[in-house]
Each structure stands twice: as structure tokens, then as C-alpha cells.
Enzyme design. Structure first.
Site, mmCIF file in Angstrom:
data_model
loop_
_atom_site.group_PDB
_atom_site.id
_atom_site.type_symbol
_atom_site.label_atom_id
_atom_site.label_comp_id
_atom_site.label_asym_id
_atom_site.label_seq_id
_atom_site.Cartn_x
_atom_site.Cartn_y
_atom_site.Cartn_z
ATOM 1 N N ARG A 1 0.865 -1.187 0.000
ATOM 2 C CA ARG A 1 0.000 0.000 0.000
ATOM 3 C C ARG A 1 0.893 1.225 0.000
ATOM 4 O O ARG A 1 2.107 1.128 0.154
ATOM 5 C CB ARG A 1 -1.026 0.003 1.153
ATOM 6 N N GLY A 2 0.240 2.395 -0.151
ATOM 7 C CA GLY A 2 1.019 3.621 -0.325
ATOM 8 C C GLY A 2 1.097 3.900 -1.822
ATOM 9 O O GLY A 2 1.415 2.992 -2.607
ATOM 10 N N ALA A 3 0.791 5.150 -2.214
ATOM 11 C CA ALA A 3 0.611 5.452 -3.632
ATOM 12 C C ALA A 3 1.802 5.054 -4.518
ATOM 13 O O ALA A 3 1.632 4.329 -5.510
ATOM 14 C CB ALA A 3 0.268 6.939 -3.791
ATOM 15 N N ARG B 1 -7.292 -0.384 -6.868
ATOM 16 C CA ARG B 1 -7.564 0.676 -5.878
ATOM 17 C C ARG B 1 -7.775 1.983 -6.653
ATOM 18 O O ARG B 1 -6.996 2.288 -7.556
ATOM 19 C CB ARG B 1 -6.422 0.820 -4.855
ATOM 20 N N GLN C 1 -1.840 2.393 9.952
ATOM 21 C CA GLN C 1 -0.553 2.502 9.233
ATOM 22 C C GLN C 1 0.489 3.197 10.101
ATOM 23 O O GLN C 1 1.685 2.907 9.998
ATOM 24 C CB GLN C 1 -0.737 3.311 7.942
ATOM 25 N N ASP D 1 -1.944 10.822 -2.083
ATOM 26 C CA ASP D 1 -2.374 9.758 -3.003
ATOM 27 C C ASP D 1 -2.726 10.303 -4.377
ATOM 28 O O ASP D 1 -2.604 9.608 -5.381
ATOM 29 C CB ASP D 1 -3.543 8.985 -2.405
ATOM 30 N N LYS E 1 -4.516 10.109 3.247
ATOM 31 C CA LYS E 1 -5.196 9.251 4.212
ATOM 32 C C LYS E 1 -6.249 10.007 5.014
ATOM 33 O O LYS E 1 -6.019 11.131 5.454
ATOM 34 C CB LYS E 1 -4.143 8.620 5.132
HETATM 35 O O1 MRU Z 1 -4.481 3.241 2.236
HETATM 36 P P1 MRU Z 1 -2.994 3.429 2.091
HETATM 37 O O2 MRU Z 1 -2.211 2.885 3.228
HETATM 38 O O3 MRU Z 1 -2.490 2.969 0.747
HETATM 39 O O4 MRU Z 1 -2.813 5.013 2.130
HETATM 40 C C1 MRU Z 1 -1.540 5.546 2.019
HETATM 41 C C2 MRU Z 1 -1.494 7.006 2.202
HETATM 42 O O5 MRU Z 1 -2.495 7.670 2.363
HETATM 43 C C3 MRU Z 1 -0.142 7.652 2.099
HETATM 44 O O6 MRU Z 1 -0.073 8.783 2.908
HETATM 45 C C4 MRU Z 1 0.100 8.066 0.638
HETATM 46 O O7 MRU Z 1 -0.109 7.001 -0.215
HETATM 47 C C5 MRU Z 1 1.460 8.586 0.443
HETATM 48 S S1 MRU Z 1 2.630 7.296 0.526
HETATM 49 C C6 MRU Z 1 4.163 7.859 0.122
#
Ligand code: MRU
Length: 351
Positions: A51-53, A94, A199, A240, A251
Site C-alpha cells: 500500500r502507499g501510492a 484501488r 498505518q 495519493d 489518508k
Molecule cells: O491506504 P494506504 O495505506 O495505501 O494510504 C496511504 C497514504 O495515504 C499515504 O499517505 C500516501 O499514499 C502517500 S505514501 C508515500
């Protein structure tokens, strides 16, 4: 401190397969899962193994390699048509992080340029490797740009996990915090636990503690009191998807932090590579917000904590208007007090 500059890389291509560090079971278990088909990777993205963009984008690039290999073996010279359905399934795994569709689009363009009579795998694999390395490089550049904005001994708050785990390595918001710590700019980091998926407590706390960066974990609802105490200098978060006017999806809870920060005179920094900017969207109201399953809210660690069948709202992200953001840090440069015009300037001029 050993991992400060050489951070964990959660996405590995080894022995012709994709390996992902399973983020669902951290911090107590470090388990790697192996993938050789793209549908399984799409499912892993959906279930948040990864996870994470930026991490989702890099993973999707490698998943395209797997999909193309499968299409080449099953359809030969018709592989370009045969690969399409798998790419559609990957794209829809996603909805909010634009890095996912950005990476798939870049891989698709490479597919279009290839001969239909040769295996696409070598060229696509080289491109996926490049996307991965570019992300790490962008993070290191942003780390320094962001750290340069901090005064010495700053106290900062971060939300969610925008660290090495959320990227190909080093991190965006945590990249700034890592570099800032090395430069003597960071005295202390407050980490929001980040309900409902946690997270912050499971991933960000794990990353920072391994490196000995002074930190304190707090419940999300403690942020207002921390700001009211006058001790906080910056909120530093990832993103994201950033609309072309600077409105930023991140988030869930980020918007509340930004509103609180404005009231208390705390500055807000968004750190994201340009692959997170969606130039096609005029503003943040057009960003699709993922609704996730209700059990993420009604259960903790498999324990039901709410009445059975309680109606639940579980938006995974919210949108912070550009007017609440002091700086958007990208690898192409920093946009202070972002607006549509300043974002256009970034697009035109870059560094
Ligand atoms: O639902 P997630 O854990 O994928 O959400 C991640 C976030 O919101 C992060 O802050 C975002 O992707 C930036 S990651 C470098």
C-alpha cells in the site's frame, strides 16, 4: 541508524517473480509473499499486502510484466490484445492513488512500441526496474528539499505511513523526516496511529524506531491538544493524488489535521513525486475516494468492537484544499502556498 540512508525496499523482483513484504502482518512478522501472476498482484493491492501510492504504482509496473509474460505464452503474436483484461483488473484494484494508473499507462505505451513477434518481457522488465529506481531517486531529492524547509530542532507530526514501505524505498514524508534528522532539523516526531488501518502505529512507528529517530505514538484524536500546546512546528504527510490546483487527497484524517494546523499556526507540508499529480483534474472534488470494508472500522485485530451489523462509513482518504497547505514538495521543486497558477508553473518549468 543503519537503515537511515539504506532503507527497506518492500518490492523486489527476484528469480523472475515479484516479491512483496506483507504489510498486513507488520510490525510483528516480516513475511515476504511471492507472485507470478498479475491477478494475484491485483488482489494483493486490494487487500493492502502492499500500500502507499508510489509503492502501488511500482508494484503495478511489475504486475504488467507478469501479465505480458502470461499473454505471450498463451496468445503468442496476439499478446497485446490478450494482455488488456489483466491490465484493466490491475487498474481497478484501488481507485484513489493515481500512481497506479500512471504506471500502468507508462507500461502500456511501452507495449504499444514493441513488436508483436517477440517476447515483451525483457523490455517491460527493464522499464519496471527504471520506474522503481526513479521513485527512490525522487524520494531522496524530495527528502532534501523538504528538510531544507525545516528549522533546526523542529517538532513534527506525521499521519499514515509515507515511508520506505509506501514507496520503492526511503519514503516521501518520512524521507523528509529521515533527511531532516540527519541534518539536525528534527528533534521529535509525533506519529498518529491512523485509524482504522493503523498505518501509523504498525508501519511508521516500526520504520522510525529501527532508525532511532525520536518518536511518540499518539491516538489520532490527540493531535488538536498537541497543536494547542504550541510545541508542534509542522505536519508532514504524503499524498495519493494531487489535483492540478494543489488540492490533495491523502489518508483519511489529513484534512482534519490541516484545519487544526491552520487554526494553531502549524505549517503543513505535502511530500509527493510528480507521478502523484493528476493534471487532468481541475480540483480535489473530482478525486475518487475509496470506500473500504466496514470490518476495518468495526473490528480491531479481528476482534469485533461494535454492535453486529452496525452501519459503517469507511472512506480511506479525504481531500485537503490547497489553501490549507503551506508547501507541496516534489522532486521537480517546491510549490509554496500552492494554487492552480503555481502548479502550472511547476509543470512548465520543473526544477
Ligand atoms: O491506504 P494506504 O495505506 O495505501 O494510504 C496511504 C497514504 O495515504 C499515504 O499517505 C500516501 O499514499 C502517500 S505514501 C508515500
Amino acid at each position: 541508524m543503519t537503515r537511515l540512508l539504506q532503507t527497506i525496499e518492500p518490492i523486489l523482483w527476484r528469480d523472475e517473480q515479484l516479491h512483496l513484504l506483507d504489510q498486513r502482518v507488520l510490525p510483528h512478522t516480516e513475511k515476504w509473499l511471492t507472485y507470478h501472476d498479475s491477478d494475484a498482484v491485483a488482489e494483493a493491492i486490494k487487500l493492502m499486502v502492499v500500500r502507499g501510492a508510489p509503492a502501488i504504482g511500482v508494484t503495478a509496473a511489475y504486475a504488467v510484466v507478469l501479465a505480458a509474460r502470461e499473454a505471450w505464452f498463451s496468445a503468442g503474436e496476439n499478446w497485446k490484445e490478450a494482455v488488456e483484461p489483466a491490465l484493466k483488473r490491475l487498474t481497478s484494484s484501488r481507485p484513489t492513488a493515481v500512481n497506479l494508473s500512471w504506471a500502468i499507462e507508462r507500461m502500456k505505451q511501452a507495449c504499444a512500441s514493441l513488436s508483436k513477434y517477440e517476447s515483451p518481457e525483457p523490455v517491460l522488465l527493464a522499464l519496471a526496474d527504471r520506474i522503481q529506481q526513479e521513485d527512490i531517486k525522487a524520494n531522496r531529492t524530495m527528502g532534501q528539499y523538504g528538510a531544507d524547509l525545516l528549522d533546526n530542532d523542529s517538532i513534527v507530526l506525521t499521519h499514515c505511513n509515507a515511508g520506505a514501505l509506501a514507496t520503492a524505498g526511503f519514503g516521501t514524508a518520512l524521507g523528509v523526516i529521515r533527511q531532516g534528522f540527519l541534518d539536525g532539523k528534527i528533534e521529535h516526531v509525533y506519529v498518529d496511529e491512523t485509524r482504522p488501518w493503523l498505518q501509523g502505529s504498525r508501519l511508521t512507528a516500526w520504520e522510525l524506531m529501527q532508525e532511532g529517530i525520536p518518536m511518540t505514538l499518539q491516538a489520532d484524536v490527540a493531535a488538536g491538544a498537541l497543536m494547542a500546546s504550541g510545541r508542534l512546528d509542522w505536519v508532514i504527510v504524503g499524498a495519493d493524488r494531487i489535483a492540478s490546483n494543489g488540492d490533495t487527497a491523502n489518508k483519511i484524517g489529513t484534512y482534519s489535521l490541516a484545519v487544526l494546523a491552520k487554526y494553531h499556526g502549524v505549517k503543513v507540508m505535502v511530500v509527493a513525486p510528480t507521478t502523484t499529480i493528476d493534471w487532468l483534474l481541475e480540483n480535489g472534488s473530482l478525486i475518487p475516494i475509496e470506500q473500504r470494508m466496514s470490518s476495518e472500522v468495526s473490528e480491531i485485530g479481528g476482534h469485533v468492537i461494535a454492535p453486529v451489523e452496525v452501519p459503517v462509513s469507511n472512506p480511506a482518504f479525504d481531500v485537503t484544499p490547497a489553501s490549507l497547505i503551506d508547501a507541496i514538495v516534489t522532486e521537480e521543486g517546491v510549490v509554496s502556498n500552492p494554487s492552480k497558477e503555481k502548479m502550472q508553473q511547476l509543470k512548465k518549468e520543473g526544477k
